[in-house]
Design a protein around this motif. Structure first.
Motif, PDB file in Angstrom:
ATOM      1  N   ALA A 168       0.850  -1.192   0.000  1.00 48.71           N
ATOM      2  CA  ALA A 168       0.000   0.000   0.000  1.00 48.71           C
ATOM      3  C   ALA A 168       0.883   1.238   0.000  1.00 48.71           C
ATOM      4  N   GLY A 169       1.348   1.613  -1.180  1.00 50.85           N
ATOM      5  CA  GLY A 169       2.217   2.775  -1.271  1.00 50.85           C
ATOM      6  C   GLY A 169       1.434   4.071  -1.306  1.00 50.85           C
ATOM      7  N   GLU A 170       2.157   5.162  -1.417  1.00 45.71           N
ATOM      8  CA  GLU A 170       1.520   6.473  -1.469  1.00 45.71           C
ATOM      9  C   GLU A 170       1.139   6.777  -2.915  1.00 45.71           C
ATOM     10  N   GLY A 171      -0.056   6.461  -3.281  1.00 46.59           N
ATOM     11  CA  GLY A 171      -0.553   6.750  -4.617  1.00 46.59           C
ATOM     12  C   GLY A 171      -1.660   7.783  -4.555  1.00 46.59           C
ATOM     13  N   PHE A 172      -2.166   8.176  -5.702  1.00 42.34           N
ATOM     14  CA  PHE A 172      -3.290   9.100  -5.727  1.00 42.34           C
ATOM     15  C   PHE A 172      -4.302   8.621  -6.747  1.00 42.34           C
ATOM     16  N   GLU A 173      -4.565   7.317  -6.729  1.00 45.95           N
ATOM     17  CA  GLU A 173      -5.582   6.744  -7.603  1.00 45.95           C
ATOM     18  C   GLU A 173      -6.964   7.205  -7.158  1.00 45.95           C
ATOM     19  N   VAL A 174      -7.801   7.568  -8.110  1.00 47.37           N
ATOM     20  CA  VAL A 174      -9.167   7.991  -7.828  1.00 47.37           C
ATOM     21  C   VAL A 174     -10.124   6.949  -8.403  1.00 47.37           C
ATOM     22  N   THR A 175     -11.324   6.915  -7.868  1.00 50.88           N
ATOM     23  CA  THR A 175     -12.312   5.932  -8.287  1.00 50.88           C
ATOM     24  C   THR A 175     -12.751   6.212  -9.724  1.00 50.88           C
ATOM     25  N   LYS A 176     -12.894   5.134 -10.495  1.00 45.79           N
ATOM     26  CA  LYS A 176     -13.352   5.281 -11.873  1.00 45.79           C
ATOM     27  C   LYS A 176     -14.799   5.747 -11.897  1.00 45.79           C
ATOM     28  N   TYR A 177     -15.081   6.664 -12.782  1.00 47.98           N
ATOM     29  CA  TYR A 177     -16.426   7.210 -12.896  1.00 47.98           C
ATOM     30  C   TYR A 177     -16.681   7.540 -14.360  1.00 47.98           C
ATOM     31  N   GLY A 178     -17.928   7.368 -14.773  1.00 52.44           N
ATOM     32  CA  GLY A 178     -18.298   7.738 -16.132  1.00 52.44           C
ATOM     33  C   GLY A 178     -18.070   6.606 -17.117  1.00 52.44           C
ATOM     34  N   HIS A 179     -18.137   6.959 -18.391  1.00 50.27           N
ATOM     35  CA  HIS A 179     -18.052   5.978 -19.463  1.00 50.27           C
ATOM     36  C   HIS A 179     -16.649   5.856 -20.046  1.00 50.27           C
ATOM     37  N   GLY A 180     -15.733   6.696 -19.626  1.00 48.83           N
ATOM     38  CA  GLY A 180     -14.363   6.641 -20.114  1.00 48.83           C
ATOM     39  C   GLY A 180     -13.457   7.467 -19.232  1.00 48.83           C
ATOM     40  N   ARG A 181     -12.154   7.204 -19.343  1.00 55.57           N
ATOM     41  CA  ARG A 181     -11.176   7.922 -18.508  1.00 55.57           C
ATOM     42  C   ARG A 181     -10.035   8.404 -19.394  1.00 55.57           C
ATOM     43  N   VAL A 182      -9.679   9.676 -19.209  1.00 60.86           N
ATOM     44  CA  VAL A 182      -8.613  10.316 -19.977  1.00 60.86           C
ATOM     45  C   VAL A 182      -7.615  10.912 -18.991  1.00 60.86           C
ATOM     46  N   ALA A 183      -6.322  10.666 -19.226  1.00 59.75           N
ATOM     47  CA  ALA A 183      -5.266  11.170 -18.348  1.00 59.75           C
ATOM     48  C   ALA A 183      -4.467  12.253 -19.064  1.00 59.75           C
ATOM     49  N   LEU A 184      -4.165  13.328 -18.335  1.00 57.46           N
ATOM     50  CA  LEU A 184      -3.337  14.423 -18.850  1.00 57.46           C
ATOM     51  C   LEU A 184      -1.902  14.210 -18.382  1.00 57.46           C
ATOM     52  N   ILE A 185      -0.990  14.056 -19.329  1.00 58.47           N
ATOM     53  CA  ILE A 185       0.419  13.836 -19.013  1.00 58.47           C
ATOM     54  C   ILE A 185       1.233  14.918 -19.690  1.00 58.47           C
ATOM     55  N   GLY A 186       2.247  15.404 -19.005  1.00 61.07           N
ATOM     56  CA  GLY A 186       3.115  16.410 -19.603  1.00 61.07           C
ATOM     57  C   GLY A 186       4.129  16.924 -18.597  1.00 61.07           C
ATOM     58  N   PHE A 187       5.017  17.741 -19.080  1.00 62.90           N
ATOM     59  CA  PHE A 187       5.997  18.377 -18.218  1.00 62.90           C
ATOM     60  C   PHE A 187       5.316  19.446 -17.359  1.00 62.90           C
ATOM     61  N   PRO A 188       5.962  19.901 -16.299  1.00 64.14           N
ATOM     62  CA  PRO A 188       5.358  20.967 -15.485  1.00 64.14           C
ATOM     63  C   PRO A 188       5.158  22.254 -16.292  1.00 64.14           C
ATOM     64  N   SER A 189       4.098  22.978 -15.950  1.00 63.82           N
ATOM     65  CA  SER A 189       3.808  24.301 -16.521  1.00 63.82           C
ATOM     66  C   SER A 189       3.592  24.270 -18.030  1.00 63.82           C
ATOM     67  N   VAL A 190       2.816  23.313 -18.510  1.00 68.48           N
ATOM     68  CA  VAL A 190       2.451  23.295 -19.925  1.00 68.48           C
ATOM     69  C   VAL A 190       0.963  23.596 -20.114  1.00 68.48           C
ATOM     70  N   GLY A 191       0.203  23.727 -19.003  1.00 71.79           N
ATOM     71  CA  GLY A 191      -1.196  24.103 -19.107  1.00 71.79           C
ATOM     72  C   GLY A 191      -2.182  22.978 -18.848  1.00 71.79           C
ATOM     73  N   LYS A 192      -1.770  21.933 -18.146  1.00 73.86           N
ATOM     74  CA  LYS A 192      -2.688  20.816 -17.878  1.00 73.86           C
ATOM     75  C   LYS A 192      -3.820  21.240 -16.942  1.00 73.86           C
ATOM     76  N   SER A 193      -3.492  21.956 -15.876  1.00 69.63           N
ATOM     77  CA  SER A 193      -4.524  22.378 -14.918  1.00 69.63           C
ATOM     78  C   SER A 193      -5.493  23.370 -15.550  1.00 69.63           C
ATOM     79  N   THR A 194      -4.980  24.271 -16.370  1.00 68.68           N
ATOM     80  CA  THR A 194      -5.860  25.225 -17.053  1.00 68.68           C
ATOM     81  C   THR A 194      -6.790  24.515 -18.027  1.00 68.68           C
ATOM     82  N   LEU A 195      -6.279  23.500 -18.720  1.00 66.89           N
ATOM     83  CA  LEU A 195      -7.102  22.741 -19.649  1.00 66.89           C
ATOM     84  C   LEU A 195      -8.198  21.973 -18.917  1.00 66.89           C
ATOM     85  N   LEU A 196      -7.875  21.405 -17.760  1.00 68.64           N
ATOM     86  CA  LEU A 196      -8.893  20.700 -16.968  1.00 68.64           C
ATOM     87  C   LEU A 196      -9.989  21.662 -16.521  1.00 68.64           C
ATOM     88  N   THR A 197      -9.608  22.845 -16.064  1.00 65.37           N
ATOM     89  CA  THR A 197     -10.588  23.818 -15.588  1.00 65.37           C
ATOM     90  C   THR A 197     -11.512  24.270 -16.716  1.00 65.37           C
TER      91      THR A 197
END
Length: 400
Positions: A51-80
């Protein structure tokens, strides 16, 4: 010597070795050793609880998409902007330190979007929180690799290399290689076409590196050594990836045109809200979701809540549609009536193996329940009386 040091030592040896016909067997063995070491690197250390320190969240909805990238490329702004969920965005790096989920409501479906912390070079070896980010990415249906359009093209290659080091294959299909371990009989090597990258001797050496001495191998395509190692490992995941180039408002039109013409790529600007609708359409197309509407007998179709199917999540046939509603429904289905692009005429009588298309309408016709007697009409096919005489109920003796 640790696992990371051994991997770097083998990579240095591969870089020193010249690539020719005489060294291809040696290079194949080195590739197999690196694959084994990287698999050990991903395993949890012995003696740990797991049981390591992860940040897995419960699956919800009909599909799941992950945002991957280097820091400060706009991932948080895109999510908002896509979900309305607030994710802290600032001008400094590593603003996001955990996984922040959001929901996109698009085409009567719910798509879960995950904002993950930025990863750096060496994430596959455990630098930063790279392992946790990659583990969450493996549980997603597709990956959005967010890149800065003003930076060099090397960022995309670094991220692809880090993801491939942990078993993620982006925009690739599984190799057409049949592999099965056996208890006896040695190694059986066959192919349906001429192989140019691998031969029987190299295949034997790679299998012996994994201590496999009895197996059956059949090549159905001209595969490489890396493809064979992926099949032997058996823990690779093949995912679709969309390369999202953000901040196109700070580069020239020629660069924007060049980036937009690359395969599986799209250009956006979160600052000016440019091309976000096209991003959602491309995401929908890559996920391959199929909406199926139900129609009760004698009533109008229900277009409010569709049943959403996916090839990656079970399948898109009539049987998968019935299992999605209830597991016990399949054995009661006589046939189904289908309206939509998958039908040749309206309505079409279909069986359980019929593939469904997006926005099809399905009506299920169940089998008729027979009477308790087992026969039809007023004449029963058999009696309810016991078969043996000894099983008959004895009448009480007459009172005299």
């Amino acid at each position: 010597m640790g696992i990371v040091e051994r991997i770097k030592e083998i990579e240095a040896e591969m870089a020193r070795t010249q690539k020719n016909k005489a060294t291809e067997y040696h290079l194949g063995q080195l590739k197999a050793k690196i694959a084994k070491l990287r698999t050990q690197l991903l395993e949890p250390p012995k003696g740990s609880s797991g049981a390591g320190e992860g940040f897995e969240v419960t699956k919800y909805g009909h599909g799941r998409v992950a945002l991957i990238g280097f820091p400060s490329v706009g991932k948080s702004t895109l999510l908002t902007m896509l979900t309305g969920t607030h994710s802290e965005a600032a001008s400094y790096e590593f603003t996001t330190l955990t996984c922040i989920p959001g929901i996109i409501h698009y085409n009567d479906t719910k798509i879960q979007l995950l904002d993950l912390p930025g990863i750096i070079e060496g994430a596959s070896e455990g630098k930063g929180r790279g392992r946790q980010v990659i583990a969450v990415s493996k549980s997603s249906d597709i990956v959005l690799m967010v890149l800065d359009a003003s930076k060099s093209e090397g960022h995309r290659q670094i991220l692809t290399r880090e993801l491939e080091a942990v078993g993620l294959r982006l925009n690739k299909r599984p190799p057409q290689i049949y592999f099965k371990k056996k208890k006896t009989g040695g190694i059986s090597f066959n192919s349906t076409l001429h192989l140019t990258h691998i031969d029987e001797k190299l295949c034997y050496q790679i299998l012996h590196e994994y201590k496999i001495h009895n197996a059956e191998v059949l090549f159905r395509e001209d595969a490489t050594v890396d493809d064979l190692i992926d099949v032997i490992e058996g823990n690779r995941k093949y995912m679709k990836c969309i390369y999202v180039y953000n901040k196109i408002d700070v580069v020239g039109i020629d660069d924007v045109d060049r980036l937009s013409r690359q395969p599986n790529s799209i250009v956006i600007s979160c600052n000016l809200k440019l091309n976000l609708d096209r991003l959602l359409a491309k995401m929908w197309e890559a996920m391959g979701l199929v909406r199926v509407y139900t129609k009760p007998q004698g009533q109008q179709p229900d277009f409010a809540e569709p049943v959403v199917l996916s090839a990656d999540r079970g399948g898109c046939t009539v049987e998968d549609f019935c299992n999605h509603i209830h597991r016990s429904l399949v054995k009661d289905v006589k046939y189904v009536l289908v309206w939509g692009t998958s039908a040749r005429h309206y309505p079409q009588h279909c069986g359980l193996s019929h593939p469904l298309h997006d926005e099809d309408v399905v009506q299920i016709v169940k089998k008729k329940e027979r009477e308790d007697g087992g026969g039809r009409g007023r004449f029963k096919s058999h009696s309810n009386a016991p078969v043996r005489i000894s099983d008959r109920e004895k009448k009480a003796p007459l009172k005299t």
